[in-house]
Write an enzyme that holds these catalytic residues in place. Structure first.
Site, mmCIF file in Angstrom:
data_model
loop_
_atom_site.group_PDB
_atom_site.id
_atom_site.type_symbol
_atom_site.label_atom_id
_atom_site.label_comp_id
_atom_site.label_asym_id
_atom_site.label_seq_id
_atom_site.Cartn_x
_atom_site.Cartn_y
_atom_site.Cartn_z
ATOM 1 N N ASP A 162 -1.555 6.557 8.644
ATOM 2 C CA ASP A 162 -2.587 7.206 9.459
ATOM 3 C C ASP A 162 -1.964 7.834 10.638
ATOM 4 O O ASP A 162 -2.100 7.070 11.794
ATOM 5 C CB ASP A 162 -3.823 6.115 9.781
ATOM 6 C CG ASP A 162 -4.228 5.234 8.376
ATOM 7 O OD1 ASP A 162 -4.058 6.278 7.253
ATOM 8 O OD2 ASP A 162 -4.892 4.302 8.492
ATOM 9 N N GLU A 178 -0.470 -3.413 2.268
ATOM 10 C CA GLU A 178 0.464 -4.203 2.852
ATOM 11 C C GLU A 178 0.564 -5.449 2.811
ATOM 12 O O GLU A 178 1.678 -6.179 2.697
ATOM 13 C CB GLU A 178 0.381 -3.922 4.588
ATOM 14 C CG GLU A 178 0.490 -2.309 4.909
ATOM 15 C CD GLU A 178 -0.550 -1.511 4.494
ATOM 16 O OE1 GLU A 178 -0.222 -0.030 4.240
ATOM 17 O OE2 GLU A 178 -1.774 -1.947 4.564
ATOM 18 N N ASP A 200 -3.918 2.131 -1.502
ATOM 19 C CA ASP A 200 -4.095 2.084 -0.045
ATOM 20 C C ASP A 200 -4.171 0.679 0.384
ATOM 21 O O ASP A 200 -4.334 -0.114 -0.575
ATOM 22 C CB ASP A 200 -5.278 2.959 0.649
ATOM 23 C CG ASP A 200 -5.314 3.308 2.006
ATOM 24 O OD1 ASP A 200 -4.119 2.979 2.636
ATOM 25 O OD2 ASP A 200 -6.050 3.900 2.451
#
Length: 917
Positions: A589, A516, A513
């Protein structure tokens, strides 16, 4: 000390705020992004570059791009650019444009590494010659033409320069670049004393030491009515125009991997991943594609018809056409043109460049239960036992960041999870697995061995001054491994060994997770663009690929852990072209509302179309508390996502399937059981994706490419070529309008009722199910015994559901292997083709396989078959099997019946024939 505590508390507050809602002003729009703003200001015909010194060199068509007219002395001299056109098997053209290294540019521009697979270069066709011709209407301007494939040619027009692919017959264009003269390449240069190259946004300063270096150009798709792809955006599947007549909100589709919380639906704003690959499709039933291998920020306009009316550019008008405009902050032009002509051909061509999707383990295609966070070992054991108590199958239980010791990854909280190996073994005893989270931010704590090792080795990304970059994420002060460096990726991979990851077992897999990467106090909640990677590469140049390299390194770690024998399972939030080789992704999300349920379908379709077939959305929505009806509808739809996981934020109420009353529990149980019933079919589709790239979940027009009613339909989708599913996207719905394409019938999965194809049906809907149909002419394999997990279903018998078409025929396939190893690559699999015709059902092998199974076919269900016959003859063996009316499915709400051949007893791995007498 007190000041430090205050600063720390403030940053923790900031971090807590960032996960509550999307704040538009935290992220840049095009007019706040100088390269995007500059590029959009250009007018058609602005490019004056011409192709000079055109020749064949090293099997490529090469040229220099130079300005047609001398440049103003007051401006910087434009240096020649190098251009090369390469041709590959299966109708793929590669166009590269870069600065000429012999002219000594200030630095080498970044080219994305380790995305194009090595096998691709072996398929290069070495050009021997080029022909020249004068295109009609070009006033005698020369073009160089080279062979691309049977039926296609690549063309380089010299003045002004333009590159396109065309059909040989009739010279029909397919895809072109710079047809509108919008090409621009900002060359690297030395900064002048009076220049200010810095960019500022919300208190952050980007030093931009190499100045403006953006690239932009127009790309046109011919014979096209719609374009698709370029994830990730929460918007419609068919991309809407972003500029031109009738466009109100003029914001391009942004590709810039960002940690965006509660993202908005119907927005061109870029979120967690980026794949700069676009597919076009038109009324001809043909498709084409374009891919730009570039990991810098990208902005892409889809231009409305008439956008160029004032430019005076005349384009061929006999073909429908969609024009697009591509802009990137940095990098080079490294583009791929895909001629198709079918939609599946385009996807196959794309994955021949970036790699085929990995073959997942069987368990990972089942249901996953996740939450931020399951509190402790007792909570894990309780949740696991409740699934059994309520007869709900599941395969994987997930642990989020709170399972660690102070957000130090590869550790366990000794108070909450004192016996992690025993916890995993208890799950494994039921055939279940566990997934733990490992993010890229490493806690800056000298007592943390991972940080100490990375710091001493110099393995962190550096800031613009050359020091280890220090940003804020879940652990507080954090640094980030430089995943561009293969040496560092190998170092990272070693951390997943059982010796290094203490407490891990063979049934533990990984979730990446925040990759990015997410930086709470960084510009746009990410890493500064002027941060430095190995070789002096700026972060701006590779930003969109950082998560890809992290995903790659993690998957490699699990591969090493299992001595290369165990297929990894790694879920990643960030992704780039090629991520399909390394694991699964999800849509991030989302929120517990009907709009996010609805937009999950085009998001998953887009991911599949661009190679990422193993994808899904968080069932129920990550943020917020879904009403029971929404949660049920989400399970009913999510059961058909390729990746099927329920997940929730720690501020939400607990929402395991048994917490909403007996009726809702029954409905969610039934939805999950449908997934498990269809696992043989899903696994067969994952194998199809693994060998062809064709996605598991696909748009209607991929199966019905000439059906115009399907082109913009993103409410419904196909699962393989056999099933059509449409969600219910509104509360208290009583009816649903469902378009069923094609000329043949469709059979309701629950009732067996037949519906005509080629029309819209207004159907009554109930709480029990969403519309789902099997296409006439197909055979779908199922397993109808209910177990605790997919692992416990391995030896269960199969059911074949045959949906007969108007010719009373059908066909389908089944793929089986050991579900976990790579032995299938050496022939250890079963791949059968089933054909029903003239009252006979036959099973024959596909390929040469060497895998044994004692599984049998226990039922054959015939939809669209007129009852009458009482027996069937099974060969070999000359045995008889009874034919009777039996249940269409077990455990459902409806007592639907269908013609059933009971207990034919044939082995799934063998050749056989069943004749209806």
């Amino acid at each position: 000390m007190k000041k430090k505590q205050v600063a720390f508390l403030f940053l923790i507050f900031l971090a807590s705020q960032t996960v509550h809602s999307w704040k538009k002003d935290e992220f840049r729009a095009c007019d706040q992004t100088p390269f995007c703003k500059r590029a959009r200001f250009r007018k058609p015909g602005a490019c004056t570059l011409i192709a000079h010194d055109v020749s064949i060199s090293d099997g490529d068509l090469t040229a220099k791009l130079i300005p047609k007219a001398p440049h103003d002395q007051d401006q910087d001299q434009i240096k020649p650019l190098t251009l090369s056109v390469s041709v590959y098997q299966d109708g793929i053209m590669r166009l590269k444009i870069d600065e000429d290294p012999s002219l000594d540019p200030p630095k080498k521009r970044f080219q994305v590494a380790d995305v194009v697979i090595s096998e691709f270069e072996t398929r290069k066709l070495w050009l021997q010659s080029a022909s020249t011709e004068k295109i009609n209407g070009d006033d005698g301007v020369l073009s160089s033409v080279v062979y691309l494939s049977d039926g296609y040619e690549a063309v380089l027009r010299h003045d002004p320069f333009e590159v396109y692919v065309r059909e040989k017959a009739g010279n029909r264009r397919v895809v072109s670049l710079n047809s509108h003269g919008l090409f621009d390449f900002e060359q690297l240069r030395v900064k002048k004393e009076d220049e200010d190259w810095e960019e500022r946004f919300r208190g952050h300063t980007d030093t931009r030491p190499y100045g403006p270096q953006s690239i932009s150009f127009d790309v046109s798709f011919y014979g096209s009515d719609f374009v698709y792809g370029i994830p990730e955006h929460a918007t419609s599947f068919a991309l809407k125009p972003t500029r031109g007549p009738g466009v109100e909100e003029s914001e391009p589709y942004r590709l810039f991997n960002l940690d965006v919380f509660e993202y908005l639906h119907e927005s061109p704003f870029g979120i967690y991943g980026s794949i700069p690959f676009m597919v076009s499709h038109g009324k001809s039933g043909q498709s084409s594609g374009f891919f730009w291998l570039n990991a810098a920020e990208m902005q892409i306009d889809v231009l409305a018809k008439g956008w160029d009316a004032e430019g005076g550019i005349l384009m061929p008008t006999e073909q429908s056409r969609i024009d697009t405009f591509w802009m990137s902050e940095a990098g080079i032009v490294d583009t791929f043109f895909f001629v198709g002509p079918g939609p599946k051909d385009v996807v196959k061509q794309y994955v021949s460049v970036t790699g085929l999707p990995a073959m997942p383990q069987l368990f990972s295609t089942g249901y996953h239960q996740c939450r931020w966070n399951y509190r402790d070992e007792e909570d894990v054991e309780n949740v696991d036992s409740k699934f059994d108590e309520h007869d709900i199958p599941y395969d994987v239980l997930w642990l989020d960041i709170e399972h660690t010791d102070g957000k130090r990854y590869f550790t366990w909280d000794k108070m909450l999870f004192p016996h992690p190996e025993e916890m995993q073994r208890k799950l494994a005893a039921k055939g279940r697995h566990m997934v733990t989270i490992v993010d890229p931010h490493i806690k800056r704590d000298e007592s943390f061995h991972l940080h100490k090792d990375a710091s001493q080795r110099g393995y962190y990304v550096k800031d613009a001054t050359g020091k280890d970059y220090d940003g804020w994420c879940w652990p507080g002060s954090s640094s980030y491994p430089d995943m561009l460096n293969p040496e560092i990726r190998s170092w990272w991979a070693e951390k997943f060994s059982y010796d290094n990851y203490v407490g891990s077992t063979p049934s533990l897999y990984i979730w990446n997770d925040m990759n990015e990467p997410s930086v709470f106090n960084g510009p746009e909640v990410t890493m500064p663009r002027d941060a430095l990677h190995v070789g002096g590469v700026e972060h701006r140049e590779l930003h969109n690929a950082y998560g890809y390299y992290f995903h790659m390194a993690t998957a490699e770690g699990l591969l090493k852990r299992g001595d290369g024998k165990d297929r990894p399972f790694v879920l990643s939030r960030a992704f780039f072209a090629g991520s399909q080789r390394h694991g699964a992704v999800w849509t991030g999300d989302n929120s517990a509302d009907w709009d996010h349920l609805r937009v999950s379908v085009p998001m998953v379709l887009t991911l599949g179309l661009t190679g990422m077939t193993f994808s899904g959305a968080d069932v129920g929505g990550f943020f917020g508390n879904p009403e029971p009806e929404l949660l049920v509808r989400w399970y009913q739809l999510g059961a058909y996502y390729p990746f099927f996981r329920g997940h929730a934020h720690h501020d939400t109420k607990r929402r395991e399937p048994w917490l909403f009353g007996e009726r809702n529990t029954a409905l969610m149980r039934d939805a999950i059981r449908i997934r498990y019933t269809l696992l043989p079919y899903f696994y067969t589709l994952f194998r199809e994706a693994n060998v062809s790239g064709v996605p598991v979940v696909r748009p209607l027009w991929m199966e019905f490419p000439s059906d115009e009613a399907a082109f913009s339909n993103d409410e419904a989708f196909m699962v393989g070529n056999s099933l059509l599913v449409q969600g219910i996207y509104t509360a208290r719905a009583k009816h649903a309008s469902v378009y069923l394409p094609g000329k043949e019938s469709w059979f309701d999965l629950r009732t067996g009722t037949a519906y005509k194809g080629g029309k819209v049906h207004k159907l009554e809907v109930s709480e029990e199910s969403i519309p789902a149909f099997q296409r006439a002419g197909t055979i779908v394999p199922r397993k109808d015994r209910f177990r605790r997990s997919s692992t416990q279903m391995v030896h269960d018998p199969y059911t074949l559901v045959i949906a007969l078409n108007s010719s009373q025929a059908a066909e389908g396939e089944l793929y089986v292997d050991d579900g976990k190893s790579y032995n299938f690559k050496h022939g250890a699999y079963i791949h059968r083709r089933f054909v029903f015709s003239n009252g006979h059902l036959t099973s024959s092998p596909v390929g040469n396989s060497r895998f044994s199974s004692d599984c049998i076919i226990e039922r054959v269900i015939l939809l669209g078959y007129t009852p009458g016959a009482k027996t069937a003859l099974v060969e070999p063996g000359n045995q008889k099997a009874e034919i009777e009316l039996g249940p269409l499915r077990f455990g459902g709400q409806h007592a639907a019946v269908a013609v059933t051949i009971r207990k034919p007893g044939v082995r799934v791995a063998e050749d056989w024939k069943i004749k209806i007498l």
